[in-house]
Design a protein around this motif. Structure first.
Motif, PDB file in Angstrom:
ATOM      1  N   ASP A 466      76.231  13.120  27.208  1.00 55.11           N
ATOM      2  CA  ASP A 466      76.023  12.691  28.550  1.00 55.11           C
ATOM      3  C   ASP A 466      76.799  11.296  28.713  1.00 55.11           C
ATOM      4  OD1 ASP A 466      74.986  12.618  30.986  1.00 55.11           O
ATOM      5  OD2 ASP A 466      72.786  12.538  30.196  1.00 55.11           O
ATOM      6  N   ASP A 467      77.080  10.857  30.117  1.00 48.89           N
ATOM      7  CA  ASP A 467      77.734   9.586  30.470  1.00 48.89           C
ATOM      8  C   ASP A 467      78.863   9.274  29.470  1.00 48.89           C
ATOM      9  OD1 ASP A 467      75.391   9.623  31.915  1.00 48.89           O
ATOM     10  OD2 ASP A 467      74.299   8.456  30.689  1.00 48.89           O
ATOM     11  N   ASP A 489      80.975  10.295  33.319  1.00 49.96           N
ATOM     12  CA  ASP A 489      79.937   9.586  34.131  1.00 49.96           C
ATOM     13  C   ASP A 489      80.337   9.340  35.470  1.00 49.96           C
ATOM     14  OD1 ASP A 489      77.438   7.921  33.951  1.00 49.96           O
ATOM     15  OD2 ASP A 489      78.459   6.354  34.736  1.00 49.96           O
ATOM     16  N   GLU A 523      80.400  14.411  36.700  1.00 50.17           N
ATOM     17  CA  GLU A 523      79.109  14.067  37.326  1.00 50.17           C
ATOM     18  C   GLU A 523      79.113  13.351  38.508  1.00 50.17           C
ATOM     19  OE1 GLU A 523      75.631  13.476  34.198  1.00 50.17           O
ATOM     20  OE2 GLU A 523      77.056  12.121  34.185  1.00 50.17           O
TER      21      GLU A 523
HETATM   22 CA    CA Z   1      74.850  11.392  33.384  1.00 46.31          CA
END
Ligand code: CA
Ligand code: C2E
Ligand code: CA
Length: 575
Positions: A466-467, A489, A523
């Motif tokens: 993630d990110d 991100d 995202e």
């Molecule tokens: Ca995220």
């Protein structure tokens, strides 16, 4: 003595020996084994005859270890040392081993003799002795001397890996008074309960020790920032501020804490200990129930925080959490606002307290993390998401569900089991589940993390980082990590339509993902221009308000199955 007589004597000696003995040919195939060897390993003679002595290998030593062992046998004619071996039962045990080459006339090895003594009985009694000297009998926690040992080890590691560590001294506030008024037995009971709460609260994030009396120390080896140590101390104080059941009533003690952070407040164990202790006394003087940093900063568990914690605990019991699902779609087939190109969804948690508005994770995740509540909460989310995803698949679309997991869930040591349970209970195809982890997780204790990840990946589940791009720290490990998806991100998607600088990081991450045969997911995609820029750069999937905001379970099904579940009725209209 005749040669035959010699042989007979040798055999009798071997049969009577306490040590296990084997004779092998030059390739290591076992020719002879004495009864002690068979008893030690659990094999019968017919099971070892002709087998290579490698059947003893436990897997605990690497190839290099055996290479250097054999190099020494070849050069010096013998090797002696300790080895972990494996019995037929699978049990691994420590062994003192001597390997002796048997030279022929030309001086070449014509075979080897191995002599083994089982060290496990010795190690057992050593261990019992050690335990008695190193652990506090009342609470079972490491005592002051083991504490010093552990602290030195943790600092050593932090020094090598250039990470941080924190030492928290904790002292109960009214313990002396309780001990005197209620008696020593009540005092002991309270100390045991305090130790239990400290251990539970700290979870896998550190080591709890009892230094003596009502003084405890917590060594935190996974702090990124000083604030993390502050949050941990606040959590500890909160845990100790709850009443202690004592007969029919309860007593309240509370505690104060002092924090010293490596390397800022000191670089060796002694200096940190002094600073943490001094800070703890200052905290006590400033008024009980507080924590204080050695650097002078003060904090205390605010009433608001304590309240929020107990509300969250209750919310979990009452089932006030629910999941929303945010669609993830293929850049190739997506038509914004529709279910076209839909690949799956990310599960995002929400809290709906009774009679109040829905709360976003940004407002409770920190507390859930620092109190460890994220562990049961995350378990609930994983199980719920798997059950929902199973339904989507049954309705006829092969959709994937992505579930966020916190580092605390890894530290709790139960993630693999919980994942297995979630899959089994739902019947979801493991290939339809992705777990989203953060880069920070990979920074601390990579080895342990990767072991757990591999265990879960072996079930068929995939991992997304993630990110990605915020830390870029795991870049150099990327090829060793069991990761299948990189999520870019939002911060790098926002500027992607700027002609020059804006697109560089997103472009690099997409290319990186491709070169490692991973999937890239952007995202926070909000505009058609961003989608176009991502499509041009070969990004695989997008997630963001452009496709859809996160939807509750029912709205997500309407999104994915506009004709009411591909012609089938909604199986659970109340959801
Ligand atoms: Ca995220
Ligand atoms: P995240 O995993 O990075 O989730 C993406 C966040 O961006 C979500 O916020 C989502 O609603 C928001 N978002 C998505 N698309 C857009 C967009 O186009 N524009 C904007 N401005 N925002 C967008 P949310 O739902 O508030 O979640 C926040 C964070 O909370 C998540 O960040 C995740 O780290 C954490 N979280 C949520 N659910 C869970 C959970 O079940 N377990 C754990 N451990 N963490 C969770
Ligand atoms: Ca996420």
């Amino acid at each position: 003595m005749s040669r035959e007589g010699e042989k007979g004597l040798c055999r009798r000696i071997l049969e009577a020996a306490n040590d296990g003995v084997i004779v092998t040919d030059p390739d290591g195939a076992i020719l002879e084994a004495n009864p002690a060897f068979l008893a030690m390993t659990g094999y019968g003679m017919d099971e070892v005859a002709g087998k290579n002595a490698r059947i003893l290998n436990s897997g605990r030593h690497d190839a290099e270890f055996y290479q250097s062992l054999w190099a020494e046998v070849r050069s010096a004619g013998a090797w002696t040392g300790e080895i972990w071996n494996r019995r037929k039962s699978g049990e691994i045990y420590p062994c003192r081993v001597k390997i002796q080459a048997v030279p022929d006339e030309a001086g070449e090895a014509s075979g080897f003799i191995g002599i083994f003594s089982d060290l496990s009985p010795l190690k057992d009694s050593e261990e019992r002795l050690r335990n008695a000297v190193l652990f506090d009998p009342l609470t079972g926690l490491p005592n002051r001397s083991l504490f010093r040992d552990r602290l030195a080890q943790i600092l050593d590691r932090a020094r090598k890996k250039a990470t941080r560590a924190a030492l928290v001294f904790v002292d109960l506030d009214r313990f002396k008074h309780i001990n005197e008024s209620l008696g020593y037995q009540a005092g002991d009971e309270l100390l045991r309960e305090a130790a239990r709460r400290l251990t539970e609260r700290t979870g896998g994030a550190g080591t709890v020790c009892r230094l003596g009396g009502d003084e405890f120390a917590v060594i935190l080896d996974t702090v990124q920032r000083s604030e993390d140590a502050g949050a941990a101390a606040a959590g500890i104080l909160a845990a100790l501020s709850a009443g202690f059941p004592m007969g029919p009533s309860e007593v309240h003690t509370g505690a104060s804490a002092g924090i010293a952070v490596f390397p800022f407040d000191g670089t060796d164990a002694g200096a940190l200990e002094k600073k943490a202790e001094a800070a703890m006394y200052e905290a006590k003087e400033a008024g009980r129930g507080r924590y204080r940093f050695a650097s002078g900063k003060v904090g205390h568990t605010s009433r608001r925080q304590l309240e929020l914690e107990s509300r969250l605990r209750r919310a979990l019991e009452r089932g006030e959490f629910y999941l929303t699902y945010q669609p993830q779609a293929a850049t190739g087939g997506v038509v914004p606002g529709t279910g076209a190109g839909l690949m799956g969804a990310e599960a995002l948690i929400r809290w709906k307290p009774e009679g109040a508005d829905t709360v976003s994770p940004g407002d409770f995740m920190d507390i859930a993390e620092s109190t460890g509540l994220i562990v049961p909460m995350g378990e609930w989310a994983l199980k719920t998401a798997c059950a929902d995803a199973k339904l989507w698949n049954d309705l006829g679309r092969p959709l994937t569900v992505s579930v966020n997991v916190s580092p605390r869930q890894f530290q709790a040591g139960t993630l693999a089991r919980v994942t297995r349970e979630a899959l089994d209970a739902s019947g979801l195809d493991p290939g339809r589940l992705k777990l989203e982890i953060t880069e920070t997780l990979l920074m601390d204790d990579m080895g342990e993390t990767v072991t757990v990840m591999n265990e879960i990946r072996d079930m068929g589940v995939r991992f997304a980082v993630d990110d990605f791009g915020i830390g870029f720290s795991s870049l150099r490990y990327l090829d060793q990590l069991p990761v299948d998806v990189l999520k870019i991100d939002k911060a790098f998607i926002d500027p992607i339509t700027d002609r020059y600088e804006g697109a560089q990081i997103a472009t690099a991450v997409i290319a990186l993902a491709r070169s490692f045969e991973m999937i890239s997911v952007a995202e926070g995609v909000e505009t058609a221009e961003q989608l176009e820029a991502l499509r041009m750069r070969g990004c695989d999937e997008i997630q963001g308000y452009l496709v859809s905001k996160p939807l509750d379970a029912r709205a997500f099904r309407a999104f994915a199955f506009p004709a009411g579940g591909a012609g089938r009725p909604d199986p659970d209209p109340s959801a």
